[in-house]
Structure formats: C-alpha cells, structure tokens
Design a protein around this motif. Structure first.
Motif, PDB file in Angstrom:
ATOM      1  N   SER A 123       0.806  -1.227   0.000  1.00 50.88           N
ATOM      2  CA  SER A 123       0.000   0.000   0.000  1.00 50.88           C
ATOM      3  C   SER A 123       0.840   1.278   0.000  1.00 50.88           C
ATOM      4  CB  SER A 123      -0.930   0.013   1.217  1.00 50.88           C
ATOM      5  OG  SER A 123      -0.182  -0.092   2.419  1.00 50.88           O
ATOM      6  N   HIS A 152      -1.515   6.599   4.170  1.00 54.11           N
ATOM      7  CA  HIS A 152      -2.357   7.544   3.438  1.00 54.11           C
ATOM      8  C   HIS A 152      -1.654   8.866   3.179  1.00 54.11           C
ATOM      9  CE1 HIS A 152      -5.654   4.748   3.926  1.00 54.11           C
ATOM     10  NE2 HIS A 152      -5.453   4.724   5.224  1.00 54.11           N
ATOM     11  N   SER A 162      -0.286   9.867   0.529  1.00 55.95           N
ATOM     12  CA  SER A 162      -0.579  10.406  -0.805  1.00 55.95           C
ATOM     13  C   SER A 162      -1.715  11.418  -0.783  1.00 55.95           C
ATOM     14  CB  SER A 162      -0.920   9.265  -1.767  1.00 55.95           C
ATOM     15  OG  SER A 162      -2.071   8.562  -1.322  1.00 55.95           O
ATOM     16  N   SER A 163      -2.702  11.215   0.089  1.00 57.56           N
ATOM     17  CA  SER A 163      -3.846  12.124   0.131  1.00 57.56           C
ATOM     18  C   SER A 163      -3.457  13.510   0.643  1.00 57.56           C
ATOM     19  CB  SER A 163      -4.945  11.540   1.018  1.00 57.56           C
ATOM     20  OG  SER A 163      -4.494  11.403   2.367  1.00 57.56           O
ATOM     21  N   ASN A 211      -2.289   7.259  -5.922  1.00 55.92           N
ATOM     22  CA  ASN A 211      -1.991   6.931  -4.525  1.00 55.92           C
ATOM     23  C   ASN A 211      -0.501   6.820  -4.238  1.00 55.92           C
ATOM     24  OD1 ASN A 211      -4.753   6.821  -3.812  1.00 55.92           O
ATOM     25  ND2 ASN A 211      -4.895   4.768  -4.684  1.00 55.92           N
TER      26      ASN A 211
END
Length: 522
Positions: free
Chosen positions: A156, A463, A465-466, A242
């Motif tokens: 991920s 997370h 990337s967000s 992402n």
C-alpha cells in the motif's frame, strides 16, 4: 542500564524491506538505480529488485547491491522496442514540434505491456512477492505496470522515481496542471519563449493532444489487467494517484522554476561519482594545451558509426580553428583526426576531467547526468541534444547562461565555431558556470538526505498520498486549468452581448413609430 539493549535493537527497528522495480530503458537508468540501492544499503535497508529488461542492449552484471534480483527478459533476450527506437537508430533526425512522442512512444507502450505480462507470468516474481512482506515499494514511474503489480500484492505504500526530469505519470497523477506559460513536457522540441500569445495557444493545443495520447495509450493495459485479475481491478491511473512521493533526478537549481507539489522531490546529483586523480597519460595531454582543454562526447549510446564522415569533417575542421585549445574527443581511439590539437580517445573519465581546472569547456549531448555533473563542476558547455530529455537539458543550460545550444540538424562549421567562441572567449559563460556550481555546493540540503528520509517517511504512513496529491489529480485538463470557468464567462459575455444588441435594435426599430403616433395625437 535497562535501556541499553534497546539501543542495540534500534537499527533493526529502522530497517525497511523495500521492493524496487527498475525499468531498464538505458545504461544510465540502471546506473541510477544502482546508486539508489547502494544508498539504501548504507542506511541498513534491504532491497529486492525486479528488473524489467526493456532494452535488451543493456547487460546485467552482479547483484547490483540488492538482497535479491529478478531480471525479466523477453524470450530470446531480444526486446522489440530497442530494434525500432528511432532516437537510437537515427539520432540526428529531428522530431516534430507537434509530435515529440514520435521517438517510438507507441512502440514503447506496446513493448511495456508485453513486458508487463512477462512480469506477471514470472513464477520467480510471484514467489518473491507472495513470500515477502514489504514496507514500501520504490517503482520506476514510466509506465503503470509496477504500480498495478504493487496493488495486486497489497503493497500500500508506494513511491515513484525516474532517472530523468519528472514525467507524465508523476505530473498528471500528482495533480500538476499543464499551464501554457511553463514547460509541461520534457520531450519539448521548440525551446521558445512561452510569453508570446501565439506560442501559448500552440502549447495549449499540443498539451491537450499529449494528454489524450497518454490517456488512450493505456486503455489496453486496463483491459489486460482486468482480464487477468477480474473486472473489479481498479483503473491503473487511479492506482497511480496513490503514490506517496515522486523522486526526480533533476536538481532544483538547474530545473525550470514552475509550480510543483510537495509530492515531487528533487534528488538530482544523487548518483554522481566522486572525481579521482587523472592518469599520467591524460595529465600529459592536458598540459600540452596553451589556453585550456575542451571535452567532446556524445555519451555511451551513440557509437562512432552513427557519426558520418561528413559530420566528422565538420567537427575536425571546426576544432582546427582553435589551435590554442586541445580537444579530447571520445570517439573510437583509432581514427586519424589529422589535427595536432585533437585527441581521439575510446574512453573519457568524464568526472575526473570535468573537475580538473585545465578543462574549460565541454561539447556534450547533455544527458541529464552529464548536464548535472558539468553544472556541479562549473564548466560551460556547447550542447548538441539528440533525443529524450537532452533537449530539455540543453534549453536549461542556455537559460542559466552556462551553455550554447547547436541543434543536431544545424551542425555546421560556422554554427559550431560561433558556439565555441562564446564559451571560450566570452568570460560571462565561465563566470556563470562557476556561480551555478557554487550555488549548488552551498545548498543546505543534500539529495541523499531527501531521498532516504523521504523513503522512510513514506514507509510510516499509508495515506500520505492524500496529503501531497493536488486536487487537480481528480479532475480533467479543462477543470485543472480553469477552462470550464473561462468558458462560462465567455458564454455569459456572449449572452449579455447578444441581449444588449437585441434590446438596442428593438428600441431603435420601435422608437420612430412611437414618436410618429405621439405627433399625430398632438
């Protein structure tokens, strides 16, 4: 004392398991990946590498510092891309301004998809990714295959890198808008001032076309992935949104200043070698010159057979015009140049020579490593860009005031002589080159630290990337650049104009009638 054992465990706790994908497009790409692996190893991280051998002319030797390496070759060891790559077969043919993708982009996409299927079919790749838990994936950002692979195996935390200036996947899916005032494409061949209105119109139209080509080129990859993994497999372009961090081999002081995001990190110069003392033979050659020495090299991908006899004569005759300077030409080490100030060598220790004060100029194809290395060494250049990002690099040297560009279709004695006269006789180029080198060496940050800390930071947060992805990544080109708002206001102005004209005409037509009836009633 009770905390002492924890100190011994600390390095192990910080050690990361990293999956790295290398798209082996050229020798310099492999060398750049080697430097990244070496740096990760020095910081106690373990790296497993999948190497997609897109260019079958590049050979692999050794482990490249990886814990495990799995090369994926085409059947028979022959890549279908290298044999038709026009930029290698015909390096002195200029690409179209409108279609800089003409250097084999369609074949590159087709070959990348074939290579992707070989990677997905590889039992060695499957075994490695199924049996190892990775903290982060470090993937070449030229095509979508490695990102689809990481998604399938549930890695991920993903980081991209390119050994060139930032490319489409990094720009588009990080949400960077294509603005006509800035260079949006590293394959640009125009090199014109974008402050002119007509140029911006052209750049806008070309950018729209390039985005369309990019988006449609990867439709078949989506279809193949869904045929393999099921219809629920996400669009590869959505997967690329992402990415946590994008690393580019550009240097921030050498790149064109333009709007970027925090997701894009500059690590230009990270893989450059350390200069070493020159051997006796080269020392003696450099001492022969009265005023200084000029290096000349087209890099490792352009062999002497690509340079015609007529072009050789152009270079030789030009160099003869500067008898007080010696020219060290990386050619073949055999051909007689028939000039006392030209030394034909089959190899140049480029780094060692550039950092020698007796070298005062460099005639180069301006590959990114050569451009960065020359800039750090403070040597002015005559650039003859041939393909890919070399055109971009040549334009940057010109803009910085450290170089003069000669187009590859305009190699004449007069053009080369004028360019050499500027870097050899005009002291402003040498001073500016030294100033740039001083600025780069004085930067408080280093590409090594930016890379390592970026990787370690990305590995901590799923997370990330967000937080770095610009909102433009979720919208199309028209919304990113405000065209929808501009179209609305244009339509509104047209409606207001139309309404005003209709109202005015109505009044003008009816006013005489009302005046007539008023007079008649009176």
């Amino acid at each position: 004392m009770r905390f002492l054992p924890l100190l011994f465990l600390l390095p192990c706790a910080l050690s990361l398991n990293i999956l790295m994908y290398v798209n082996v497009i050229g020798k310099s790409h492999l060398q750049f990946a080697d430097k990244l692996i070496e740096l990760l190893n020095k910081n106690d991280h373990k790296v497993d590498v999948i190497m997609g051998m897109l260019n079958s002319l590049v050979s692999l030797k050794g482990s490249h510092g990886a814990r495990k390496i799995i090369p994926v070759h085409f059947p028979g060891g022959e890549s279908p891309w290298g044999s038709v790559a026009d930029h290698l077969n015909n390096p002195f043919v200029e690409n179209s301004n409108w279609n800089p993708f003409s250097m084999g982009f369609a074949k590159f996409i087709e070959t990348s998809e074939q290579l992707c299927e070989l990677i997905l079919d590889s039992p060695e790749v499957s075994s490695l990714l199924s049996s190892t838990q990775y903290d982060v994936a470090l993937l070449t950002g030229y095509d979508f295959c490695p990102f689809a692979l990481a998604h399938h195996y549930k890695i991920s935390k993903v980081v991209s890198y390119v050994p060139t200036p930032s490319c489409h996947i990094q720009n588009y899916y990080g949400g960077l808008p294509d603005l006509p005032l800035y260079e949006n494409m590293v394959l640009d061949t125009m090199h014109t001032d974008r402050s002119f209105f007509g140029t911006r119109i052209f750049e806008t139209l070309r950018t729209m076309k390039d985005r369309y080509v990019h988006y449609t080129a990867y439709t078949s990859m989506n279809e193949k992935l869904r045929a393999r993994f099921g219809d629920s497999f996400p669009d590869v372009r959505e997967i690329s949104k992402n990415i946590s961090i994008d690393f580019t081999n550009s240097h921030p002081l050498l790149e064109e200043p333009k709007p970027i995001s925090l997701r894009l990190r500059y690590i230009g110069g990270i893989g450059l070698p350390t200069p070493k003392p020159l051997k006796k033979e080269l020392n003696e050659i450099l001492n022969l010159s009265k005023k200084g020495n000029v290096l000349f090299s087209f890099g490792t991908q352009i062999g002497p057979e690509k340079i015609t006899d007529d072009m050789q004569r152009v270079f030789i005759n030009t160099f003869k015009r500067f008898p007080e300077y010696n020219f060290l030409w990386k050619f073949d080490g055999k051909t007689q140049m028939n000039a006392s100030n030209i030394f034909n060598l089959d190899w140049l220790p480029q780094t060692d020579l550039l950092y020698d004060s007796r070298v005062i100029g460099f005639i180069t194809h301006v590959g990114l490593n050569s451009f960065t290395e020359t800039s750090l060494a403070g040597v002015p250049i005559v650039s003859i860009p041939l393909f890919a990002d070399q055109l971009h690099n040549a334009k940057r040297a010109t803009a910085l005031g450290t170089g003069i560009m000669v187009r590859k279709t305009e190699i004449t004695e007069e053009n080369l002589s004028r360019a050499l006269e500027k870097i050899l006789y005009d002291e402003r180029y040498g001073r500016r080159a030294k100033e740039i080198a001083s600025m780069v060496s004085s930067l408080p940050d280093t590409p090594q630290r930016i890379f390592i800390e970026g990787i370690e930071f990305a590995a901590k947060f799923e997370h990330l990337s967000s937080h770095y992805r610009l909102i433009g990544a979720n919208h199309n080109f028209f919304i990113q650049t405000g065209w929808d708002v501009a179209a609305f206001f244009t339509l509104l102005l047209l409606v207001l104009f139309y309404s005003t004209v209709k109202t005015t005409l109505f009044i003008l037509r009816n006013l005489p009638v009302k005046v007539f009836w008023k007079r008649k009633m009176d």
